[in-house]
Design a protein around this motif. Structure first.
Motif, PDB file in Angstrom:
ATOM      1  N   PRO A   1       0.830  -1.218   0.000  1.00  0.00           N
ATOM      2  CA  PRO A   1       0.000   0.000   0.000  1.00  0.00           C
ATOM      3  C   PRO A   1       0.857   1.258   0.000  1.00  0.00           C
ATOM      4  O   PRO A   1       1.943   1.287   0.584  1.00  0.00           O
ATOM      5  N   PHE A   2       0.372   2.308  -0.649  1.00  0.00           N
ATOM      6  CA  PHE A   2       1.111   3.546  -0.774  1.00  0.00           C
ATOM      7  C   PHE A   2       0.858   4.432   0.436  1.00  0.00           C
ATOM      8  O   PHE A   2      -0.271   4.548   0.906  1.00  0.00           O
ATOM      9  N   SER A   3       1.913   5.045   0.910  1.00  0.00           N
ATOM     10  CA  SER A   3       1.787   5.969   2.042  1.00  0.00           C
ATOM     11  C   SER A   3       1.574   7.400   1.580  1.00  0.00           C
ATOM     12  O   SER A   3       1.261   8.277   2.384  1.00  0.00           O
ATOM     13  N   SER A   4       1.767   7.643   0.287  1.00  0.00           N
ATOM     14  CA  SER A   4       1.591   8.998  -0.241  1.00  0.00           C
ATOM     15  C   SER A   4       1.365   8.915  -1.749  1.00  0.00           C
ATOM     16  O   SER A   4       1.580   7.878  -2.376  1.00  0.00           O
ATOM     17  N   SER A   5       0.954  10.034  -2.337  1.00  0.00           N
ATOM     18  CA  SER A   5       0.768  10.090  -3.781  1.00  0.00           C
ATOM     19  C   SER A   5       2.100   9.952  -4.513  1.00  0.00           C
ATOM     20  O   SER A   5       2.165   9.454  -5.642  1.00  0.00           O
ATOM     21  N   GLU A   6       3.165  10.386  -3.844  1.00  0.00           N
ATOM     22  CA  GLU A   6       4.498  10.254  -4.434  1.00  0.00           C
ATOM     23  C   GLU A   6       4.890   8.785  -4.541  1.00  0.00           C
ATOM     24  O   GLU A   6       5.517   8.373  -5.524  1.00  0.00           O
TER      25      GLU A   6
ATOM     26  N   LEU B   1       5.956   6.902  -7.938  1.00  0.00           N
ATOM     27  CA  LEU B   1       7.220   6.171  -8.079  1.00  0.00           C
ATOM     28  C   LEU B   1       6.988   4.700  -8.414  1.00  0.00           C
ATOM     29  O   LEU B   1       7.811   4.067  -9.076  1.00  0.00           O
ATOM     30  N   HIS B   2       5.846   4.159  -7.962  1.00  0.00           N
ATOM     31  CA  HIS B   2       5.535   2.770  -8.278  1.00  0.00           C
ATOM     32  C   HIS B   2       5.363   2.575  -9.793  1.00  0.00           C
ATOM     33  O   HIS B   2       5.549   1.467 -10.303  1.00  0.00           O
ATOM     34  N   CYS B   3       5.045   3.651 -10.486  1.00  0.00           N
ATOM     35  CA  CYS B   3       4.915   3.583 -11.945  1.00  0.00           C
ATOM     36  C   CYS B   3       6.248   3.287 -12.622  1.00  0.00           C
ATOM     37  O   CYS B   3       6.287   2.944 -13.807  1.00  0.00           O
ATOM     38  N   LEU B   4       7.340   3.432 -11.871  1.00  0.00           N
ATOM     39  CA  LEU B   4       8.675   3.154 -12.405  1.00  0.00           C
ATOM     40  C   LEU B   4       9.175   1.766 -12.006  1.00  0.00           C
ATOM     41  O   LEU B   4      10.333   1.440 -12.239  1.00  0.00           O
TER      42      LEU B   4
END
Length: 345
Positions: free
Chosen positions: A245-250, A254-257
Motif C-alpha cells: 500500500p502507498f503511504s503517499s501520492s508520491e 514512483l511505483h509507476c517506475l
C-alpha cells in the motif's frame, strides 16, 4: 614474409565499398574454419561443438568479415586461407586508413585467424608482427568515450511515470513494450544481448505470488559476449519498487517506475499473441507475437528515451545508444537509495 606488391589496387574511397555485403556464391565463411579443423582429423560433431563456443552473433560477424577479406584477396589473386602475414597486415592497414575503429579491426583479425590455416602451428593473429601491429593500431586509435551519457535519467524517469506511458493497464502495446524494455535495461545493467536472451519460460522467469519480486535468467542456450563475466550468467532478482500500500501520492507515482510491475503487465498483455518464449516480441501487425532481433531491441531502448523527451516537450539529444543504459544503472540504484549490487540481486 613476402613484401606487399606495390601495384595492387587500394580500396576505393567510398566507405560502403569496404563494408560487408550479402554473401556471394562460393564464399565459405566459417565453413573454411570447419575444413581446417577437419584436416586435423576431427569428426563433424566435434567441429560443430567447437564452433558453437562462439555466440551466434559472433559467428555471423566473423562470417561477414571473412567474406570481405575473401573479396579483397580475390581482387589481388591471393589465396585467402593461405595468405602471408604481409597480406593480412596490408588488409588491416587499409581498414585503419579508411577510419575503421580499432574494435572493428579486431573483429576482422579474429575472423581471419579463425579461417586461415595458420602459420608455424599458430593462428595468424598470434604472429609476433601481427601482435605488434595491433598494439600500434591501438595506440594510434585511442577512443575517448564520454564520461556522462548524453541523456538525462531524471527526465526519462519522470516521463515514464505519466502519460502516454501511464496508466499502464490501458496504454498501447508499443508504449508498454518500450517502457518495459527500458526499465529492465536500467534496473539490471544488462547488455542488450543479455536482455534479448531473456525468456518467459517457467525455468527462466518466475514472479512471486504477491508480485513483490521477479527472478530472471537468460535462455540456457545463450552464449554471453564475455563468457567469464559473472554478471552475464548471474540470476537476477528484481524487487518491486515502492509497492502497495502507498503511504503517499508520491509513492504511487514512483511505483509507476517499478520494473517488476512493467514486466508483469507486459508478459500478461503478450501472453495471447506471443509465438515464442523469448521475452520481447513484436507488436507490429505483420510480425505480431514473433521474437524481435537484438538490433530491434536496441532500437526499442533508444525509442523509449526519445519518446520520453518528446512527451516532456523536450528535444531528444543526439548520439543516443542503447548501451548508455548500463552507465546509468548506478544512477538508477542511487535513485532507489540502494547499492548497485542490491539493485540487480
Amino acid at each position: 614474409m613476402a613484401s606487399p606488391v606495390a601495384q595492387r589496387p587500394s580500396l576505393t574511397s567510398a566507405r560502403g565499398d569496404f563494408s560487408p555485403s550479402p554473401r556471394q556464391s562460393g564464399s565459405l565463411g566459417l565453413a573454411r574454419e570447419s575444413l581446417n579443423l577437419s584436416v586435423k582429423g576431427l569428426p563433424p560433431r566435434v567441429i560443430e561443438t567447437i564452433q558453437n563456443a562462439r555466440a551466434a552473433s559472433i559467428r555471423s560477424a566473423y562470417d561477414r568479415k571473412w567474406s570481405v577479406f575473401e573479396r579483397w584477396c580475390a581482387h589481388r589473386h591471393i589465396v585467402h586461407f593461405l595468405c602471408s602475414v604481409a597480406d593480412a597486415l596490408c588488409f588491416l592497414q587499409e581498414l585503419l586508413d579508411k577510419g575503421r575503429a580499432f574494435s572493428t579491426v579486431e573483429v576482422y583479425l579474429a575472423a581471419i585467424s579463425a579461417c586461415h590455416v595458420g602459420i608455424d602451428r599458430n593462428t595468424i593473429g598470434q604472429h609476433p608482427l601481427v601482435c605488434r601491429f595491433m598494439r600500434g593500431a591501438r595506440h594510434l586509435n585511442r577512443v575517448s568515450k564520454p564520461l556522462i551519457p548524453p541523456w538525462d535519467l531524471s527526465v526519462v524517469l519522470k516521463a515514464l511515470s505519466q502519460p502516454p506511458f501511464e496508466p499502464i493497464e490501458s496504454v498501447e502495446l508499443k508504449l508498454l513494450s518500450l517502457k518495459a524494455a527500458l526499465l529492465l535495461a536500467l534496473s539490471t545493467a544488462k547488455r542488450v544481448s543479455e536482455l534479448h536472451a531473456l525468456s518467459v519460460h517457467n525455468s527462466c522467469m518466475q514472479f512471486a505470488m504477491d508480485h513483490s519480486r521477479v527472478t530472471l535468467k537468460t535462455n540456457p542456450a545463450f552464449v554471453p559476449k564475455v563468457s567469464e563475466s559473472a554478471l552475464a550468467c548471474k540470476q537476477v532478482d528484481l524487487l518491486a519498487f515502492h509497492p502497495q500500500p502507498f503511504s503517499s501520492s508520491e509513492d504511487a507515482r514512483l511505483h509507476c517506475l517499478c520494473p517488476v510491475r512493467a514486466l508483469r503487465h507486459y508478459v500478461d498483455r503478450t501472453k495471447a499473441l506471443r509465438k515464442s518464449n523469448q521475452l520481447f516480441v513484436s507488436w507490429a501487425e505483420s510480425h505480431k507475437g514473433k521474437p524481435i532481433s537484438r538490433q530491434r531491441l536496441s532500437h526499442w531502448v533508444v525509442e523509449a528515451i526519445i519518446l520520453s523527451y518528446n512527451s516532456m516537450g523536450l528535444c531528444p539529444p543526439e548520439g543516443l545508444r542503447a548501451y548508455s543504459t548500463r552507465g546509468l544503472a548506478t544512477s538508477w540504484a542511487l535513485f532507489k537509495a540502494v547499492s548497485v549490487q542490491d539493485s540487480v540481486s
